[in-house]
Design a protein around this motif. Structure first.
Motif, mmCIF file in Angstrom:
data_model
loop_
_atom_site.group_PDB
_atom_site.id
_atom_site.type_symbol
_atom_site.label_atom_id
_atom_site.label_comp_id
_atom_site.label_asym_id
_atom_site.label_seq_id
_atom_site.Cartn_x
_atom_site.Cartn_y
_atom_site.Cartn_z
ATOM 1 N N THR A 274 11.099 2.556 5.607
ATOM 2 C CA THR A 274 10.347 2.186 4.044
ATOM 3 C C THR A 274 11.355 2.622 2.995
ATOM 4 O OG1 THR A 274 8.402 2.405 5.257
ATOM 5 C CG2 THR A 274 8.474 2.517 2.781
ATOM 6 N N ALA B 299 -0.961 -2.869 7.052
ATOM 7 C CA ALA B 299 0.562 -3.299 7.241
ATOM 8 C C ALA B 299 0.921 -4.614 7.958
ATOM 9 C CB ALA B 299 1.138 -2.351 8.264
ATOM 10 N N TYR B 300 0.044 -5.197 8.526
ATOM 11 C CA TYR B 300 0.255 -6.523 8.885
ATOM 12 C C TYR B 300 -1.098 -7.585 8.485
ATOM 13 C CZ TYR B 300 2.967 -4.248 12.425
ATOM 14 O OH TYR B 300 3.961 -3.144 13.012
ATOM 15 N N ASN C 36 8.993 -2.466 3.756
ATOM 16 C CA ASN C 36 9.118 -1.875 5.157
ATOM 17 C C ASN C 36 9.810 -2.967 6.207
ATOM 18 O OD1 ASN C 36 7.196 -1.484 7.786
ATOM 19 N ND2 ASN C 36 7.659 0.246 7.180
ATOM 20 N N GLN D 95 9.034 -6.819 5.315
ATOM 21 C CA GLN D 95 8.281 -7.176 4.367
ATOM 22 C C GLN D 95 8.116 -6.369 3.083
ATOM 23 O OE1 GLN D 95 4.525 -6.581 6.882
ATOM 24 N NE2 GLN D 95 5.061 -4.392 7.219
ATOM 25 N N PHE D 96 7.589 -7.058 2.052
ATOM 26 C CA PHE D 96 7.403 -6.114 0.796
ATOM 27 C C PHE D 96 6.247 -6.425 0.027
ATOM 28 C CE2 PHE D 96 8.406 -10.477 -0.513
ATOM 29 C CZ PHE D 96 7.984 -10.443 -1.733
ATOM 30 N N LYS D 97 6.086 -5.704 -0.802
ATOM 31 C CA LYS D 97 4.765 -5.533 -1.956
ATOM 32 C C LYS D 97 5.762 -5.247 -3.352
ATOM 33 C CE LYS D 97 1.056 -3.685 0.875
ATOM 34 N NZ LYS D 97 0.096 -2.907 0.953
ATOM 35 N N TRP E 189 -1.073 0.797 -3.656
ATOM 36 C CA TRP E 189 -0.488 -0.505 -2.744
ATOM 37 C C TRP E 189 -1.481 -0.778 -1.682
ATOM 38 C CZ3 TRP E 189 3.870 -1.877 -4.291
ATOM 39 C CH2 TRP E 189 4.553 -1.274 -4.694
ATOM 40 N N TRP F 210 0.904 -7.514 2.305
ATOM 41 C CA TRP F 210 2.352 -7.247 2.348
ATOM 42 C C TRP F 210 2.537 -9.086 2.461
ATOM 43 C CZ3 TRP F 210 5.701 -3.594 2.640
ATOM 44 C CH2 TRP F 210 5.073 -2.171 3.040
ATOM 45 N N THR F 211 3.635 -9.240 1.972
ATOM 46 C CA THR F 211 4.582 -10.292 1.966
ATOM 47 C C THR F 211 5.481 -10.233 2.873
ATOM 48 O OG1 THR F 211 3.727 -11.060 -0.504
ATOM 49 C CG2 THR F 211 5.467 -12.266 0.666
ATOM 50 N N ASN F 212 5.503 -11.307 3.805
ATOM 51 C CA ASN F 212 6.880 -11.206 4.945
ATOM 52 C C ASN F 212 8.042 -11.846 4.248
ATOM 53 O OD1 ASN F 212 5.006 -10.208 6.719
ATOM 54 N ND2 ASN F 212 4.433 -12.038 7.477
#
Length: 233
Positions: free
Chosen positions: A171, A11-12, A77, A62-64, A41, A46-48
């Motif tokens: 989410t 997640a980070y 999320n 953030q997203f994917k 996934w 993740w991209t912030n």
């Protein structure tokens, strides 16, 4: 259940601000759950989103994104303390409360683009947009049914899916079929296709609108010249 435990150890993974091009990886189709817990996934980080406004909480957001032979998957999320939304119907003005937003500008030479908004109460707004000479208009897609409908599921961590509920994060897992996106150029994408896009968030916990975005804008999420690039790999 906290943010990290609900989404896995990745997640980070991505703590830097995004580059102006994001490579979109291909995937096999899968059923969404709202939790983003499908194994595919886990193959991408993740991209912030960048917080754009002063005030409010510095919520991590953030997203994917993935693409398959039949559509686009997006996962959002965001940390949160409260569900600041009372909208109970799809296609309400849900942007006046907490939402995540997706913008696909599939052909930057044209003023037509796609906008999607989702609230923590699982309410949506789906629009075909045009921004011509700084005059912005939007229409709901029709017919909006069956395979053309966006698949959408929400997962709330630390609270209930109710207006005003105290929570830890939320989410949104989404699937956009190419049937819905068919009016736009360069759809469906293939390897090497480029779209411009933005992924955004609005939060109202402070009493004012606080904006986040992947591609920073000055005043409005409709500033198409600010969007970053998606490269389908």
């Amino acid at each position: 259940m906290g943010l990290k435990s609900s989404l896995g150890d990745s997640a980070y993974d991505n703590n830097s601000l995004p580059d102006t091009t994001l490579v979109v990886r291909s995937c096999k189709d899968f059923q969404i759950t709202g939790k983003g817990d499908n194994v595919q996934w886990r193959k991408i980080v993740w991209t912030n989103l960048q917080k754009l406004d002063a005030g409010g909480k510095n919520y991590k957001s953030q997203f994917k994104i993935l693409y398959s032979p039949i559509g686009i998957y997006v996962l959002f999320n965001g940390e949160d303390k409260k569900i600041t939304s009372t909208f109970k119907k799809d296609f309400d003005k849900i942007f006046k409360a907490d939402v995540f937003e997706v913008f696909f500008h599939t052909d930057p030479s044209e003023p037509i683009y796609f906008e999607y908004e989702i609230s923590p109460l699982n309410k949506e707004l789906v629009l075909l947009m045009i921004n011509k000479n700084e005059i912005i208009s939007g229409w709901a897609p029709w017919p909006y049914e069956k395979e053309r409908k966006v698949q959408k599921l929400i997962h709330i961590s630390g609270g209930e899916m109710e207006p005003g509920s105290t929570i830890e994060s939320w989410t949104a897992e989404l699937f956009f079929s190419y049937n819905l996106l068919s009016p736009f150029q360069n759809t469906p994408p293939v390897k090497g296709t480029r779209w411009n896009a933005n992924f955004c968030r609005l939060d109202y916990d402070s009493g004012s609108m606080i904006k986040w975005a992947w591609a920073p804008v000055n005043n409005s999420f409709h500033e198409l010249d600010c969007y970053y690039s998606l490269l389908f790999g």
